[in-house]
Design an enzyme around this catalytic site. Structure first.
Site, PDB file in Angstrom:
ATOM      1  N   ASP A 110       2.326   1.461   0.105  1.00  0.00           N
ATOM      2  CA  ASP A 110       3.335   2.260  -0.606  1.00  0.00           C
ATOM      3  C   ASP A 110       4.509   2.629   0.294  1.00  0.00           C
ATOM      4  O   ASP A 110       5.120   3.682   0.125  1.00  0.00           O
ATOM      5  CB  ASP A 110       2.713   3.537  -1.191  1.00  0.00           C
ATOM      6  CG  ASP A 110       1.512   3.253  -2.069  1.00  0.00           C
ATOM      7  OD1 ASP A 110       1.643   2.414  -2.967  1.00  0.00           O
ATOM      8  OD2 ASP A 110       0.445   3.855  -1.845  1.00  0.00           O
TER       9      ASP A 110
ATOM     10  N   HIS B 248       4.324  -2.643  -6.503  1.00  0.00           N
ATOM     11  CA  HIS B 248       5.646  -2.391  -5.965  1.00  0.00           C
ATOM     12  C   HIS B 248       6.688  -2.459  -7.077  1.00  0.00           C
ATOM     13  O   HIS B 248       6.602  -3.280  -7.983  1.00  0.00           O
ATOM     14  CB  HIS B 248       5.997  -3.349  -4.826  1.00  0.00           C
ATOM     15  CG  HIS B 248       5.651  -4.778  -5.098  1.00  0.00           C
ATOM     16  ND1 HIS B 248       4.373  -5.277  -4.914  1.00  0.00           N
ATOM     17  CD2 HIS B 248       6.401  -5.817  -5.526  1.00  0.00           C
ATOM     18  CE1 HIS B 248       4.360  -6.558  -5.225  1.00  0.00           C
ATOM     19  NE2 HIS B 248       5.573  -6.915  -5.605  1.00  0.00           N
TER      20      HIS B 248
END
Length: 616
Positions: free
Chosen positions: A88, A118
């Protein structure tokens, strides 16, 4: 408060080693006596001289992508973009920048699965959320591949990723190719759901499918496109693990169905409908065969298939450049023993990408661009996280699946919270300032909160720090130079720091430059890799990182950096070419000094083009 709950970091809820967690964690919103006791010990730790480093700060200037990133790409044939923390990190922006290089024509995901998430934007500003699909699909003239060592749920892939491409009229049929991936079935996802601790997994079946893979059971994509009798036979053999689990646990289909309904009860669909249908199916193997025939083999929208490893080697032999898009990160790799109990199930380091790409690394030069995020470095799931504002499992243990599970107005005043934290909880004005923060209380209309809890909740709200896959709030904290040093030593030096424009909102920023070990017991010593860790021991950046069982008891020693509120760097507020604020230069200098990395870019907004390349 039981003894287990007394093992805590100085300002947040306490940390407990995985595998020894008691049923009740005794986490509280407010500061409790155990946290005060920990602080009373840590506040007397002798200051380390590194808090005064670096003595001078470098000056950084903006440069073009052609001047900074492109020379790196042009020197190498294989470019890897890899996460440098716990996933992340905002890798998509760097992935897009590399993909847009004219010579980079082959873009691939080569391992892991849909547990990676993503968010990327195309040139028209349209938002896409990808899990397995390479981000290069949004760049014209690029070929994108999902390699054979990836694991894929083809139903989810079609419903959640290919559907986006179809609706946006992206010509994926000419751009996207799938290798002979291992197939994540509904029973892999159910095993993940039934065997994982609450909120500790993405529920994407990663551990169960990798178990099937390494035991040479399960199916690959080619099985779906060939003899159905072989497909049935392999499914019957592999599904025994699922049936055996239910038998040992004394679970019926009705029990599993109730568990699925409970998981989806808050409106977030974590268990998709076809998995629920699998639970309800009388003949589960026949259900799967029909599912894969109808929605994969006979689906005209399913992408083309090919031998990805062969295509990759052929592209390199023709002189093309290849980009490997790394999922997750260095510290979430199952090949790193320091966190192995709380990692994903693939080797998501740069070396893992290299191995699963299956090319001759002696013939072709490769380079890694690492991506970290600050402020608000984050992690999801369970495990140790020495630099976090609260214990890593705080949200999980308190039943917080999404931010909607918290009181609506709880800790929404980010500015007041960060100001209290960075200007009052630390005491840099004292001669004995040692980088430890005091567990103060923040109060709003909903109650009183430990300042670590307030920072964790407010950071997640302010920065949108929720999992792209799970929607769980991520646990935020300081940029961790101790962990980043090892990443740089293994796969450095190039580093991109995303989301640094968040610093526009802070009076000060914190950087972890060392840990202090404290377990709450005077006589308890841990022996990790031959080194003994006892209360008061310091672990500095550049020293060996201890195993996770010790990291649960490590507390951050934080160097404070001046913020730049008056000179914001967000793309919406800054003119290209404007000098970088002194606070930004202090932050970058500090990170480079303690990690030995070379910072090549910083993110300053949500769009793909919101990135500042750094000339030193």
């Amino acid at each position: 408060m039981d003894k287990q709950a007394e093992r805590g970091q100085s300002a947040g809820p306490v940390k407990t080693p995985q595998g020894t967690q008691p049923p009740a964690h005794n986490y509280t919103y407010h500061t409790n006596a155990a946290q005060r006791a920990v602080y009373d010990y840590l506040k007397n730790v002798k200051p380390i001289p590194e808090l005064a480093e670096p003595k001078t700060y470098k000056t950084y200037e903006e440069a073009s992508v052609e001047a900074v990133l492109y020379p790196i790409i042009e020197k190498h044939q294989v470019i890897m973009v890899a996460g440098a923390f716990f996933g992340d990190e905002g890798k998509g922006k760097t992935v897009n920048a590399v993909a847009n290089h004219p010579g980079c024509t082959f873009i691939a995901r080569v391992n892991s699965g849909e547990n990676a998430g993503h968010t990327v934007y195309d040139d028209a500003g349209r938002k896409f959320v990808f899990n397995l699909a390479p981000s290069g699909l949004l760049s014209k003239g690029k070929r994108n591949y999902v390699g054979p060592e990836c694991v894929m749920d083809p139903i989810s892939f079609m419903e959640n990723e290919v559907k986006q491409l179809i609706e946006a009229n992206v010509p994926y049929k000419e751009q996207l190719f799938i290798g002979n991936v291992s197939i994540v079935t509904p029973y892999h996802k159910l095993l993940d759901l039934l065997a994982s601790a609450p909120n500790s997994s993405t529920l994407k079946g990663m551990a169960p499918i990798h178990a099937s893979k390494v035991t040479k059971r399960g199916i690959r994509l080619d099985h779906i496109f060939n003899d159905q009798s072989v497909l049935r036979s392999r499914l019957r053999k592999d599904i025994d693990t699922y049936f055996g689990f239910l038998k040992v646990k004394g679970l019926s289909d009705a029990d599993v169905l109730r568990r699925c309904e409970k998981e989806n009860g808050d409106g977030v669909v974590r268990v998709p409908p076809y998995v629920v249908e699998f639970v309800q199916a009388e003949d589960k193997v026949e259900y799967l065969v029909k599912l894969y025939m109808d929605r994969v083999r006979n689906n005209k929208n399913f992408p083309a298939r090919c031998d990805v490893a062969h295509e990759l080697r052929s592209a390199l032999s023709r002189g093309e450049k290849v980009m490997l898009e790394g999922p997750q990160s260095y510290w979430l790799s199952n090949a790193r023993e320091k966190f192995w109990e709380s990692t994903t199930s693939a080797d998501t380091t740069a070396s893992g990408l290299l191995a699963t790409a299956q090319y001759n690394f002696q013939l072709y030069s490769s380079v890694v661009i690492n991506v970290h995020k600050a402020p608000g470095s984050s992690r999801v799931g369970v495990g140790a996280n020495p630099s976090s504002f609260v214990a890593q499992d705080y949200f999980s243990a308190t039943g917080v699946k999404t931010l909607r599970d918290l009181p609506e107005n709880m800790c929404v005043d980010f500015d007041s919270i960060q100001k209290l934290f960075f200007t009052k909880a630390f005491h840099p004005e004292t001669k004995e300032y040692n980088g430890i923060w005091e567990p103060l209380e923040f109060e709003d209309s909903t109650g009183k909160y430990n300042i670590g809890v307030a920072m964790a909740v407010a950071s997640s709200r302010q920065h949108g720090e929720c999992g792209a896959v799970t929607k769980k709030p991520r646990v935020c904290g300081f940029f961790d130079c101790v962990l980043q040093y090892e990443v740089n030593a293994v796969q450095g030096p190039y580093l991109s720091i995303s989301a640094l424009d968040r610093g526009d909102d802070y009076d000060k920023l914190g950087v972890t430059i060392a840990y202090v070990y404290y377990n709450g017991k005077n006589d308890e010593v841990l022996n990790i890799n031959g080194r003994e860790y006892k209360n008061g021991d310091i672990i500095k950046a550049g020293e060996a990182v201890p195993g996770e069982v010790a990291l649960y008891y490590c507390h951050p020693i934080v160097k404070l950096i001046n913020g730049w509120k008056q000179t914001p760097i967000a793309a919406s507020k800054r003119k290209p070419g404007d000098p970088l604020p002194r606070g930004v230069c202090e932050f970058l200098s500090t990170v480079e000094y303690f990690t030995k990395a070379k910072i090549i870019s910083i993110g300053n907004g949500p769009r793909g083009k919101d990135i500042i390349y750094i000339k030193q």
